[in-house]
Design a protein around this motif. Sequence first.
Motif, PDB file in Angstrom:
ATOM      1  N   MET A   1      22.119 -11.742  34.068  1.00 34.23           N
ATOM      2  CA  MET A   1      22.862 -10.674  34.698  1.00 34.23           C
ATOM      3  C   MET A   1      23.486  -9.856  33.430  1.00 34.23           C
ATOM      4  O   MET A   1      23.595 -10.173  32.506  1.00 34.23           O
ATOM      5  CB  MET A   1      24.040 -11.240  35.248  1.00 34.23           C
ATOM      6  N   THR A   2      23.688  -8.518  33.853  1.00 28.18           N
ATOM      7  CA  THR A   2      24.327  -7.564  32.929  1.00 28.18           C
ATOM      8  C   THR A   2      25.949  -7.875  32.888  1.00 28.18           C
ATOM      9  O   THR A   2      26.543  -8.452  33.755  1.00 28.18           O
ATOM     10  CB  THR A   2      23.865  -6.357  33.271  1.00 28.18           C
ATOM     11  N   VAL A   3      26.330  -7.229  31.721  1.00 30.06           N
ATOM     12  CA  VAL A   3      27.767  -7.361  31.444  1.00 30.06           C
ATOM     13  C   VAL A   3      28.432  -6.675  33.030  1.00 30.06           C
ATOM     14  O   VAL A   3      29.476  -7.009  33.361  1.00 30.06           O
ATOM     15  CB  VAL A   3      28.569  -6.495  30.269  1.00 30.06           C
ATOM     16  N   ARG A   4      27.823  -5.676  33.580  1.00 27.27           N
ATOM     17  CA  ARG A   4      28.467  -4.879  34.523  1.00 27.27           C
ATOM     18  C   ARG A   4      28.421  -5.816  35.514  1.00 27.27           C
ATOM     19  O   ARG A   4      29.388  -6.048  36.384  1.00 27.27           O
ATOM     20  CB  ARG A   4      27.712  -3.584  34.716  1.00 27.27           C
ATOM     21  N   GLU A   5      27.223  -6.499  35.958  1.00 29.69           N
ATOM     22  CA  GLU A   5      26.874  -7.142  37.020  1.00 29.69           C
ATOM     23  C   GLU A   5      27.953  -8.456  37.096  1.00 29.69           C
ATOM     24  O   GLU A   5      28.410  -8.910  37.976  1.00 29.69           O
ATOM     25  CB  GLU A   5      25.585  -7.661  37.116  1.00 29.69           C
ATOM     26  N   TYR A   6      28.089  -8.993  36.076  1.00 28.05           N
ATOM     27  CA  TYR A   6      29.143 -10.181  35.631  1.00 28.05           C
ATOM     28  C   TYR A   6      30.700  -9.621  36.000  1.00 28.05           C
ATOM     29  O   TYR A   6      31.303 -10.245  36.703  1.00 28.05           O
ATOM     30  CB  TYR A   6      29.200 -10.704  34.229  1.00 28.05           C
ATOM     31  N   CYS A   7      30.955  -8.461  35.858  1.00 28.45           N
ATOM     32  CA  CYS A   7      32.233  -8.046  35.990  1.00 28.45           C
ATOM     33  C   CYS A   7      32.434  -7.792  37.534  1.00 28.45           C
ATOM     34  O   CYS A   7      33.304  -8.005  38.061  1.00 28.45           O
ATOM     35  CB  CYS A   7      32.381  -6.542  35.286  1.00 28.45           C
ATOM     36  N   ILE A   8      31.287  -7.171  38.310  1.00 25.50           N
ATOM     37  CA  ILE A   8      31.289  -7.001  39.516  1.00 25.50           C
ATOM     38  C   ILE A   8      31.605  -8.383  40.298  1.00 25.50           C
ATOM     39  O   ILE A   8      32.400  -8.484  41.278  1.00 25.50           O
ATOM     40  CB  ILE A   8      30.073  -6.316  40.035  1.00 25.50           C
ATOM     41  N   GLU A   9      30.908  -9.338  40.005  1.00 24.96           N
ATOM     42  CA  GLU A   9      31.057 -10.586  40.464  1.00 24.96           C
ATOM     43  C   GLU A   9      32.111 -11.376  40.192  1.00 24.96           C
ATOM     44  O   GLU A   9      32.859 -12.080  41.186  1.00 24.96           O
ATOM     45  CB  GLU A   9      29.947 -11.605  40.054  1.00 24.96           C
ATOM     46  N   ILE A  10      32.888 -11.006  39.135  1.00 24.36           N
ATOM     47  CA  ILE A  10      34.271 -11.630  38.666  1.00 24.36           C
ATOM     48  C   ILE A  10      35.246 -10.758  39.623  1.00 24.36           C
ATOM     49  O   ILE A  10      36.205 -11.608  40.322  1.00 24.36           O
ATOM     50  CB  ILE A  10      34.809 -11.474  37.257  1.00 24.36           C
ATOM     51  N   TYR A  11      35.179  -9.470  39.760  1.00 22.99           N
ATOM     52  CA  TYR A  11      35.924  -8.681  40.538  1.00 22.99           C
ATOM     53  C   TYR A  11      35.979  -9.167  41.746  1.00 22.99           C
ATOM     54  O   TYR A  11      37.165  -9.201  42.710  1.00 22.99           O
ATOM     55  CB  TYR A  11      35.402  -7.256  40.392  1.00 22.99           C
ATOM     56  N   LYS A  12      35.060  -9.336  42.720  1.00 21.37           N
ATOM     57  CA  LYS A  12      34.732  -9.941  43.857  1.00 21.37           C
ATOM     58  C   LYS A  12      35.532 -11.192  44.085  1.00 21.37           C
ATOM     59  O   LYS A  12      36.230 -11.217  45.137  1.00 21.37           O
ATOM     60  CB  LYS A  12      33.284  -9.917  44.276  1.00 21.37           C
ATOM     61  N   LEU A  13      35.289 -11.962  43.315  1.00 22.36           N
ATOM     62  CA  LEU A  13      35.948 -13.423  43.484  1.00 22.36           C
ATOM     63  C   LEU A  13      37.473 -13.413  43.147  1.00 22.36           C
ATOM     64  O   LEU A  13      38.088 -13.814  44.146  1.00 22.36           O
ATOM     65  CB  LEU A  13      35.511 -14.488  42.355  1.00 22.36           C
ATOM     66  N   LEU A  14      37.835 -12.301  42.335  1.00 23.96           N
ATOM     67  CA  LEU A  14      39.361 -12.240  42.141  1.00 23.96           C
ATOM     68  C   LEU A  14      39.882 -11.482  43.745  1.00 23.96           C
ATOM     69  O   LEU A  14      41.016 -12.128  43.946  1.00 23.96           O
ATOM     70  CB  LEU A  14      39.643 -11.529  40.903  1.00 23.96           C
ATOM     71  N   ASN A  15      39.125 -10.619  44.078  1.00 25.80           N
ATOM     72  CA  ASN A  15      39.705  -9.956  44.985  1.00 25.80           C
ATOM     73  C   ASN A  15      39.750 -10.826  46.191  1.00 25.80           C
ATOM     74  O   ASN A  15      40.726 -10.569  47.166  1.00 25.80           O
ATOM     75  CB  ASN A  15      38.812  -8.852  45.293  1.00 25.80           C
ATOM     76  N   GLU A  16      38.765 -11.716  46.385  1.00 28.07           N
ATOM     77  CA  GLU A  16      38.700 -12.577  47.542  1.00 28.07           C
ATOM     78  C   GLU A  16      39.880 -13.539  47.663  1.00 28.07           C
ATOM     79  O   GLU A  16      40.307 -13.834  48.857  1.00 28.07           O
ATOM     80  CB  GLU A  16      37.385 -13.316  47.482  1.00 28.07           C
ATOM     81  N   VAL A  17      40.418 -14.018  46.532  1.00 25.69           N
ATOM     82  CA  VAL A  17      41.517 -14.912  46.476  1.00 25.69           C
ATOM     83  C   VAL A  17      42.841 -14.306  46.311  1.00 25.69           C
ATOM     84  O   VAL A  17      43.895 -14.800  46.509  1.00 25.69           O
ATOM     85  CB  VAL A  17      41.528 -16.038  45.548  1.00 25.69           C
ATOM     86  N   GLY A  18      42.738 -12.894  46.144  1.00 25.23           N
ATOM     87  CA  GLY A  18      44.165 -12.067  45.979  1.00 25.23           C
ATOM     88  C   GLY A  18      44.926 -12.066  44.742  1.00 25.23           C
ATOM     89  O   GLY A  18      45.936 -11.783  44.877  1.00 25.23           O
ATOM     90  N   GLU A  19      43.735 -12.237  43.832  1.00 27.53           N
ATOM     91  CA  GLU A  19      44.465 -12.014  42.362  1.00 27.53           C
ATOM     92  C   GLU A  19      44.413 -10.337  42.002  1.00 27.53           C
ATOM     93  O   GLU A  19      43.370  -9.960  41.445  1.00 27.53           O
ATOM     94  CB  GLU A  19      43.713 -12.733  41.618  1.00 27.53           C
ATOM     95  N   ILE A  20      45.237  -9.907  42.667  1.00 26.68           N
ATOM     96  CA  ILE A  20      45.177  -8.360  42.574  1.00 26.68           C
ATOM     97  C   ILE A  20      45.272  -7.901  40.875  1.00 26.68           C
ATOM     98  O   ILE A  20      44.520  -6.934  40.600  1.00 26.68           O
ATOM     99  CB  ILE A  20      46.390  -7.558  43.319  1.00 26.68           C
ATOM    100  N   HIS A  21      46.075  -8.317  40.309  1.00 26.59           N
ATOM    101  CA  HIS A  21      46.311  -7.741  38.802  1.00 26.59           C
ATOM    102  C   HIS A  21      44.972  -7.999  38.060  1.00 26.59           C
ATOM    103  O   HIS A  21      44.538  -7.013  37.573  1.00 26.59           O
ATOM    104  CB  HIS A  21      47.205  -8.670  38.012  1.00 26.59           C
ATOM    105  N   TRP A  22      44.303  -9.103  37.879  1.00 25.73           N
ATOM    106  CA  TRP A  22      42.987  -9.378  37.353  1.00 25.73           C
ATOM    107  C   TRP A  22      42.106  -8.341  37.960  1.00 25.73           C
ATOM    108  O   TRP A  22      41.113  -7.844  37.289  1.00 25.73           O
ATOM    109  CB  TRP A  22      42.689 -10.600  36.896  1.00 25.73           C
ATOM    110  N   TYR A  61      44.774 -19.420  42.684  1.00 29.16           N
ATOM    111  CA  TYR A  61      45.371 -20.243  44.071  1.00 29.16           C
ATOM    112  C   TYR A  61      45.486 -19.149  45.027  1.00 29.16           C
ATOM    113  O   TYR A  61      45.421 -17.874  44.884  1.00 29.16           O
ATOM    114  CB  TYR A  61      47.010 -20.294  43.498  1.00 29.16           C
ATOM    115  N   LYS A  62      45.444 -19.814  46.407  1.00 29.80           N
ATOM    116  CA  LYS A  62      45.552 -18.683  47.505  1.00 29.80           C
ATOM    117  C   LYS A  62      46.355 -19.563  48.408  1.00 29.80           C
ATOM    118  O   LYS A  62      46.204 -20.607  48.987  1.00 29.80           O
ATOM    119  CB  LYS A  62      43.991 -18.495  48.322  1.00 29.80           C
TER     120      LYS A  62
END
Length: 90
Positions: A1-22, A61-62
């Motif tokens: 994966m590219t740096v951008r693709e990693y950032c997208i996957e991390i963003y999705k994961l963080l958003n899914e659990v409600g970690e809005i800041h990160w 945490y969720k």
Amino acid sequence: MTVREYCIEIYKLLNEVGEIHWAKSFKIFISELEESEDKSIYRKIISIYGGMGSFNDLVLYKNGILCRKENDELAKLRSELYLEIGNNWT
């Protein structure tokens, strides 16, 4: 994966659990990576890995419940992103 693709996957994961800041930080990284091929954004991403309260310290945490599967996935993505930046930052 590219740096951008990693950032997208991390963003999705963080958003899914409600970690809005990160999630917001990663949304900004994604935008900056899409706007330019300048690798100076790598410095911004790497900077979140160090210090107290850093991205390395993040535990998901969720609703007050530890997200084991998501934390395992985040640990994997976090490490792989760091390595990908190291391999491509010249």
